[in-house]
Design a protein around this motif. Structure first.
Motif, PDB file in Angstrom:
ATOM      1  N   LEU A 192       0.825  -1.205   0.000  1.00 41.32           N
ATOM      2  CA  LEU A 192       0.000   0.000   0.000  1.00 41.32           C
ATOM      3  C   LEU A 192       0.861   1.257   0.000  1.00 41.32           C
ATOM      4  CD1 LEU A 192      -2.769  -1.067   2.556  1.00 41.32           C
ATOM      5  CD2 LEU A 192      -2.977  -0.896   0.069  1.00 41.32           C
ATOM      6  N   ILE A 193       1.932   1.248   0.778  1.00 42.85           N
ATOM      7  CA  ILE A 193       2.844   2.396   0.791  1.00 42.85           C
ATOM      8  C   ILE A 193       3.481   2.572  -0.587  1.00 42.85           C
ATOM      9  CG2 ILE A 193       5.015   3.273   1.731  1.00 42.85           C
ATOM     10  CD1 ILE A 193       4.271   2.014   4.400  1.00 42.85           C
ATOM     11  N   GLY A 194       3.850   1.457  -1.220  1.00 39.71           N
ATOM     12  CA  GLY A 194       4.430   1.523  -2.559  1.00 39.71           C
ATOM     13  C   GLY A 194       3.444   2.054  -3.585  1.00 39.71           C
ATOM     14  N   SER A 195       2.188   1.631  -3.479  1.00 38.38           N
ATOM     15  CA  SER A 195       1.161   2.114  -4.397  1.00 38.38           C
ATOM     16  C   SER A 195       0.949   3.613  -4.223  1.00 38.38           C
ATOM     17  CB  SER A 195      -0.155   1.367  -4.158  1.00 38.38           C
ATOM     18  OG  SER A 195      -1.185   1.845  -5.007  1.00 38.38           O
ATOM     19  N   LEU A 196       0.960   4.078  -2.987  1.00 46.86           N
ATOM     20  CA  LEU A 196       0.842   5.514  -2.715  1.00 46.86           C
ATOM     21  C   LEU A 196       2.032   6.271  -3.304  1.00 46.86           C
ATOM     22  CD1 LEU A 196      -0.444   7.962  -1.303  1.00 46.86           C
ATOM     23  CD2 LEU A 196       0.773   7.283   0.790  1.00 46.86           C
ATOM     24  N   ALA A 197       3.225   5.693  -3.163  1.00 48.63           N
ATOM     25  CA  ALA A 197       4.422   6.344  -3.704  1.00 48.63           C
ATOM     26  C   ALA A 197       4.368   6.431  -5.226  1.00 48.63           C
ATOM     27  CB  ALA A 197       5.676   5.591  -3.254  1.00 48.63           C
ATOM     28  N   VAL A 198       3.872   5.376  -5.887  1.00 46.02           N
ATOM     29  CA  VAL A 198       3.736   5.403  -7.351  1.00 46.02           C
ATOM     30  C   VAL A 198       2.751   6.491  -7.766  1.00 46.02           C
ATOM     31  CG1 VAL A 198       2.909   4.120  -9.352  1.00 46.02           C
ATOM     32  CG2 VAL A 198       4.371   2.990  -7.673  1.00 46.02           C
ATOM     33  N   ALA A 199       1.630   6.582  -7.043  1.00 45.18           N
ATOM     34  CA  ALA A 199       0.636   7.610  -7.361  1.00 45.18           C
ATOM     35  C   ALA A 199       1.226   9.006  -7.206  1.00 45.18           C
ATOM     36  CB  ALA A 199      -0.587   7.442  -6.451  1.00 45.18           C
ATOM     37  N   ASP A 200       1.933   9.234  -6.119  1.00 40.74           N
ATOM     38  CA  ASP A 200       2.525  10.557  -5.898  1.00 40.74           C
ATOM     39  C   ASP A 200       3.647  10.845  -6.896  1.00 40.74           C
ATOM     40  OD1 ASP A 200       0.847  11.357  -3.837  1.00 40.74           O
ATOM     41  OD2 ASP A 200       2.079  10.410  -2.289  1.00 40.74           O
ATOM     42  N   LEU A 201       4.403   9.811  -7.266  1.00 38.73           N
ATOM     43  CA  LEU A 201       5.447   9.998  -8.286  1.00 38.73           C
ATOM     44  C   LEU A 201       4.828  10.444  -9.609  1.00 38.73           C
ATOM     45  CD1 LEU A 201       8.323   9.733  -9.414  1.00 38.73           C
ATOM     46  CD2 LEU A 201       7.856   7.299  -9.801  1.00 38.73           C
ATOM     47  N   LEU A 202       3.738   9.794 -10.001  1.00 37.98           N
ATOM     48  CA  LEU A 202       3.055  10.179 -11.235  1.00 37.98           C
ATOM     49  C   LEU A 202       2.475  11.587 -11.125  1.00 37.98           C
ATOM     50  CD1 LEU A 202       1.219   6.856 -12.187  1.00 37.98           C
ATOM     51  CD2 LEU A 202       3.258   7.844 -13.245  1.00 37.98           C
ATOM     52  N   ALA A 203       1.998  11.925  -9.923  1.00 35.16           N
ATOM     53  CA  ALA A 203       1.476  13.283  -9.717  1.00 35.16           C
ATOM     54  C   ALA A 203       2.591  14.312  -9.896  1.00 35.16           C
ATOM     55  CB  ALA A 203       0.859  13.400  -8.325  1.00 35.16           C
ATOM     56  N   GLY A 204       3.762  14.023  -9.334  1.00 38.20           N
ATOM     57  CA  GLY A 204       4.896  14.925  -9.491  1.00 38.20           C
ATOM     58  C   GLY A 204       5.311  15.062 -10.948  1.00 38.20           C
ATOM     59  N   LEU A 205       5.381  13.933 -11.644  1.00 37.76           N
ATOM     60  CA  LEU A 205       5.735  13.979 -13.073  1.00 37.76           C
ATOM     61  C   LEU A 205       4.663  14.717 -13.867  1.00 37.76           C
ATOM     62  CD1 LEU A 205       7.060  10.320 -13.582  1.00 37.76           C
ATOM     63  CD2 LEU A 205       8.404  12.424 -13.378  1.00 37.76           C
ATOM     64  N   GLY A 206       3.396  14.557 -13.443  1.00 36.34           N
ATOM     65  CA  GLY A 206       2.311  15.260 -14.114  1.00 36.34           C
ATOM     66  C   GLY A 206       2.439  16.769 -13.985  1.00 36.34           C
ATOM     67  N   LEU A 207       2.860  17.234 -12.807  1.00 36.51           N
ATOM     68  CA  LEU A 207       3.061  18.670 -12.616  1.00 36.51           C
ATOM     69  C   LEU A 207       4.202  19.191 -13.489  1.00 36.51           C
ATOM     70  CD1 LEU A 207       2.674  18.890  -8.724  1.00 36.51           C
ATOM     71  CD2 LEU A 207       1.068  19.727 -10.439  1.00 36.51           C
ATOM     72  N   ILE A 208       5.261  18.393 -13.601  1.00 39.04           N
ATOM     73  CA  ILE A 208       6.387  18.792 -14.453  1.00 39.04           C
ATOM     74  C   ILE A 208       5.960  18.823 -15.924  1.00 39.04           C
ATOM     75  CG2 ILE A 208       8.693  18.157 -15.240  1.00 39.04           C
ATOM     76  CD1 ILE A 208       9.118  16.841 -12.480  1.00 39.04           C
ATOM     77  N   LEU A 209       5.247  17.774 -16.358  1.00 37.60           N
ATOM     78  CA  LEU A 209       4.786  17.714 -17.743  1.00 37.60           C
ATOM     79  C   LEU A 209       3.810  18.843 -18.044  1.00 37.60           C
ATOM     80  CD1 LEU A 209       4.270  13.878 -18.298  1.00 37.60           C
ATOM     81  CD2 LEU A 209       6.070  15.336 -19.244  1.00 37.60           C
ATOM     82  N   ASN A 210       2.980  19.186 -17.065  1.00 36.07           N
ATOM     83  CA  ASN A 210       2.027  20.275 -17.272  1.00 36.07           C
ATOM     84  C   ASN A 210       2.771  21.589 -17.533  1.00 36.07           C
ATOM     85  OD1 ASN A 210      -0.844  21.300 -17.084  1.00 36.07           O
ATOM     86  ND2 ASN A 210       0.103  22.529 -15.478  1.00 36.07           N
ATOM     87  N   PHE A 211       3.876  21.794 -16.810  1.00 39.09           N
ATOM     88  CA  PHE A 211       4.695  22.992 -17.033  1.00 39.09           C
ATOM     89  C   PHE A 211       5.309  22.958 -18.429  1.00 39.09           C
ATOM     90  CE2 PHE A 211       8.681  25.347 -16.929  1.00 39.09           C
ATOM     91  CZ  PHE A 211       8.312  26.537 -16.316  1.00 39.09           C
ATOM     92  N   VAL A 212       5.841  21.806 -18.808  1.00 40.66           N
ATOM     93  CA  VAL A 212       6.457  21.665 -20.131  1.00 40.66           C
ATOM     94  C   VAL A 212       5.427  21.886 -21.236  1.00 40.66           C
ATOM     95  CG1 VAL A 212       7.582  20.044 -21.710  1.00 40.66           C
ATOM     96  CG2 VAL A 212       8.261  20.128 -19.300  1.00 40.66           C
ATOM     97  N   PHE A 213       4.246  21.265 -21.088  1.00 38.98           N
ATOM     98  CA  PHE A 213       3.211  21.403 -22.106  1.00 38.98           C
ATOM     99  C   PHE A 213       2.712  22.843 -22.204  1.00 38.98           C
ATOM    100  CE2 PHE A 213       1.822  16.700 -21.584  1.00 38.98           C
ATOM    101  CZ  PHE A 213       2.897  16.311 -22.367  1.00 38.98           C
ATOM    102  N   THR A 214       2.664  23.535 -21.068  1.00 40.61           N
ATOM    103  CA  THR A 214       2.140  24.903 -21.055  1.00 40.61           C
ATOM    104  C   THR A 214       3.072  25.874 -21.758  1.00 40.61           C
ATOM    105  OG1 THR A 214       0.951  24.508 -18.979  1.00 40.61           O
ATOM    106  CG2 THR A 214       1.375  26.808 -19.576  1.00 40.61           C
ATOM    107  N   TYR A 215       4.393  25.708 -21.544  1.00 36.31           N
ATOM    108  CA  TYR A 215       5.337  26.710 -22.037  1.00 36.31           C
ATOM    109  C   TYR A 215       6.213  26.244 -23.204  1.00 36.31           C
ATOM    110  CZ  TYR A 215       3.983  29.260 -17.861  1.00 36.31           C
ATOM    111  OH  TYR A 215       3.256  29.916 -16.905  1.00 36.31           O
TER     112      TYR A 215
END
Length: 295
Positions: free
Chosen positions: A45-68
């Motif tokens: 469960l901790i690993g699944s939470l970490a994967v979700a948060d990792l994807l969330a972090g990458l999503g924020l980075i990609l959102n910045f890249v896609f925006t600019y």
């Protein structure tokens, strides 16, 4: 083609937050993956939470890249970015709920839960969470978006106002469930402590510490997500964008806090980190008794 847009400091803050989230959770995933002894359901469960948060972090980075750096007029780019963020943050919230339920059941059925619980059941639960959250993330791409009618947009384009309200209400229900489970955990913990406090006074002390920790966890979760959830219900795309940023940023910070609360405080993960970094385990970890607050 690089677009000449003025970079918002809010977007920079979100990108930096995403980078921090990604680094933290990548470390958690690496420790769990390379430590064979960390295969219990709790660590899944901790690993699944970490994967979700990792994807969330990458999503924020990609959102910045896609925006600019990418032409956001291309619908696919917008839908991909939003879909990833919805799936990742939804999975993060539901994994936290699953960990809460796991804690409750481990106390409620203290004598039998660890024998009844199986790795297979935990994997099935995690798979259900991810299928549900990926489905939520696909909804904008399947037509549930406001790209054709800007007047129906929520504070997070291209999510429609109705979809944003539904997601916010779902979060509020999850938060209410967490409050109920933590209340029951506190009741059970104090009841157990009262029963054995005379013979083992330290148990009562550790139980009080554990309850305080759970209260802090719940308060941190609520402080991060409640402003954004409530604002999503009352606001729409016509509201000033600064208010959206001011509520989104604390929500993303929850994924910064999660590794600290659920992973780095765990003594078994701490031992693995020490072994990976310096090849030794501090005596304070070797001698430390396991308490409910460690879970």
């Amino acid at each position: 083609m690089i677009l000449s847009l003025e970079v918002s400091p809010w977007d920079i803050a979100l990108c930096i937050t995403g980078t921090l989230i990604s680094c933290e959770n990548a470390l958690v995933i690496a420790v769990l993956f390379y430590t064979p002894t960390l295969r219990a359901p709790m660590f899944i469960l901790i690993g699944s939470l970490a994967v979700a948060d990792l994807l969330a972090g990458l999503g924020l980075i990609l959102n910045f890249v896609f925006t600019y750096l990418v032409d956001t007029s291309v619908e696919f780019v917008t839908l991909l970015s939003v879909g990833l963020l919805i799936s990742a943050f939804s999975a993060s919230v539901f994994n936290i709920l699953a960990i809460t339920v796991d804690r409750y059941l481990s106390l409620y059925n203290a004598l039998t839960y660890h024998t009844e619980r199986t790795v297979t059941f935990t994997y099935v639960m995690v798979a259900f969470i991810w299928v549900s959250c990926l489905t939520l993330g696909l909804l904008p791409a399947l037509g549930w978006n406001c790209l054709k009618d800007e007047s129906t947009c929520s504070i997070c384009r291209p999510v429609t106002k109705n979809n944003a309200v539904a997601l916010a209400v779902t979060f509020l229900l999850v938060f209410a469930l967490m409050m109920q489970f933590y209340l029951q955990i506190c009741k059970i913990a104090f009841r157990h402590a009262q029963q054995i406090a005379v013979q083992h006074q330290f148990v009562a002390i550790s139980t009080t510490k554990g309850v305080s920790t759970l209260s802090a966890i719940l308060c941190a979760f609520g402080a991060c997500w409640l402003p954004f959830a409530m604002y999503s219900i009352v606001a729409d795309s016509s509201y000033p964008v600064i208010y959206t940023y001011a509520t989104v940023l604390p929500a993303t910070c929850c994924s910064v806090i999660n590794p600290i609360i659920y992973a780095f405080r765990n003594p078994d993960i701490q031992k693995s980190l020490w072994m990976a970094c310096c090849g030794c385990i501090p005596s304070i970890l070797s001698l430390r008794p396991r308490t409910s607050s460690d879970v």
